[in-house]
Design a protein around this motif. Structure first.
Motif, PDB file in Angstrom:
ATOM      1  N   UNK A   8       0.832  -1.213   0.000  1.00 18.77           N
ATOM      2  CA  UNK A   8       0.000   0.000   0.000  1.00 18.77           C
ATOM      3  C   UNK A   8       0.858   1.250   0.000  1.00 18.77           C
ATOM      4  N   UNK A   9       1.932   1.243   0.797  1.00 19.81           N
ATOM      5  CA  UNK A   9       2.840   2.398   0.842  1.00 19.81           C
ATOM      6  C   UNK A   9       3.487   2.632  -0.519  1.00 19.81           C
ATOM      7  N   UNK A  10       3.898   1.543  -1.179  1.00 15.88           N
ATOM      8  CA  UNK A  10       4.520   1.674  -2.502  1.00 15.88           C
ATOM      9  C   UNK A  10       3.543   2.237  -3.526  1.00 15.88           C
ATOM     10  N   UNK A  11       2.279   1.806  -3.447  1.00 21.10           N
ATOM     11  CA  UNK A  11       1.277   2.367  -4.349  1.00 21.10           C
ATOM     12  C   UNK A  11       1.087   3.860  -4.082  1.00 21.10           C
ATOM     13  N   UNK A  12       1.041   4.225  -2.803  1.00 20.48           N
ATOM     14  CA  UNK A  12       0.869   5.637  -2.452  1.00 20.48           C
ATOM     15  C   UNK A  12       2.077   6.464  -2.913  1.00 20.48           C
TER      16      UNK A  12
END
Length: 364
Positions: free
Chosen positions: A111-115
């Motif tokens: 999720x952090x990488x997508x953000x």
């Protein structure tokens, strides 16, 4: 002489009795099976069940019944030591909890990488807009420099300005051209990092984040495998407790507390509440019966009526096939075994003799 004649008469009488008895036996066929077929009597017998631990073994730590006890279905009979199984279950639970933590961590990182990819994409978009404006400004400066240079050439040809002033205008034009090219190259680089090409940084970030779904799936599969092992241990632990499969009476306890029990080894002999008796009938009588039919009998002691159901109708064992009376018909040479399971009834206990009237085979 009198003694000799007396002995002779005794021998003749004895021989005569033997002959008469043999003739009677030949005529009536009073062997064991013939009598059983004629009287239609059977001994009430209770089914016996050998109880054992299903596919598990261990040390017996609790014996909840003793010989002669009556048990209900589901009552605890015996228990084996579950220490090893409990420890294995706790270990698996810890591994499953650890796997859950890894799944949450990987999913959070994804999720952090997508953000981050979205943030970088937004920043890249703003940078492209800013750089596009810079290119436009450089292009305007170049146009102004070109106009100024063209005017300076005309003035130089007319002798209105010096050569140095024309050179300054030419240099300013070259600087404007270089500035425009530089801004255009920078704009191309920004667009290349945002348009899905091989050098698209944002695209690579999103692809890396998407690939982490495979890591999450792998962790979930490992967790499911551990959960299956945990269920197997739970089943094994449940099997360490031996329960009564049905109502009955404990006839014999075959092991004692503290002994090591092997898997599937009989430990208790249980007398079931299901009771039956066997009778033997002729072929003609068997023609009037079929499995599943109701049949009535009477106890020899007390003459109490007993209802039951025919569960087995088959040819009697080989020893019963032929009797000593060959003069009878072929149908009389074959006997059939009838097994009747009775309905539970107070006062009717195993060991009683049940007699069935011949009318039970002819009234149908």
């Amino acid at each position: 002489m009198n003694a000799k004649r007396k002995a002779t008469r005794t021998g003749i009488v004895f021989i005569a009795l033997l002959l008469i008895g043999g003739l009677i036996l030949m005529y009536k066929g009073n062997d064991a099976l013939a009598l059983a077929t004629e009287k239609k009597e059977g001994i009430l017998t209770a089914e016996q069940i050998k109880l054992s631990f299903d596919s598990v073994g261990g040390r017996l730590i609790k014996e909840s019944v003793k010989e002669g006890d009556y048990v209900k279905k589901g009552d605890v009979i015996m228990e084996l030591d579950s220490t090893d199984t409990d420890l294995a279950m706790e270990k698996l639970k810890a591994q499953i909890a650890q796997m859950d933590a890894q799944i949450r961590s990987t999913s959070g990182t994804q999720s952090i990488n997508y953000q981050k990819a979205d943030t970088d994409a937004s920043q890249s978009s703003r940078q492209i807009d800013q750089q596009t404006a810079a290119v436009s400004a450089a292009a305007a400066t170049l146009r102004n420099s070109q106009i100024d240079y063209n005017r300076k050439i005309s003035l130089f040809d007319a002798g209105a300005i010096s050569r140095s002033q024309l050179d300054d205008a030419e240099m300013s034009l070259q600087v404007s051209k270089a500035s425009l090219e530089q801004q255009q190259e920078l704009l191309q680089k920004l667009r290349a990092g945002y348009n899905g090409s091989a050098s698209d940084t944002v695209g690579q970030q999103r692809q890396a984040a998407a690939n982490m779904s495979n890591d999450v799936e792998s962790l979930q599969q490992q967790k499911q495998a551990l959960e299956v092992q945990l269920k197997e241990l739970e089943v094994a632990k449940e099997r360490l407790t031996l329960r009564a499969p049905e109502d009955g009476k404990v006839l014999k306890v075959l092991v004692k507390e503290g002994e090591m029990i092997s898997p599937s080894t009989p430990v208790v002999l249980l007398e079931s509440t299901r009771s039956y008796y066997d009778i033997y009938i002729s072929e003609k009588q068997a023609a009037n019966l079929q499995e599943g039919q109701a049949i009535k009998g009477t106890t020899v002691a007390g003459e109490r009526e007993v209802t039951g159901t025919v569960r087995l109708l088959s040819q009697a064992p080989g020893f019963a096939d032929l009797k000593s009376t060959r003069e009878k018909g072929q149908a009389d040479l074959s006997a059939f075994q009838v097994r009747v399971y009775i309905d539970p009834q107070d006062g009717i206990i195993p060991g009683m003799t049940i007699e069935v009237n011949e009318r039970e085979f002819t009234k149908r």
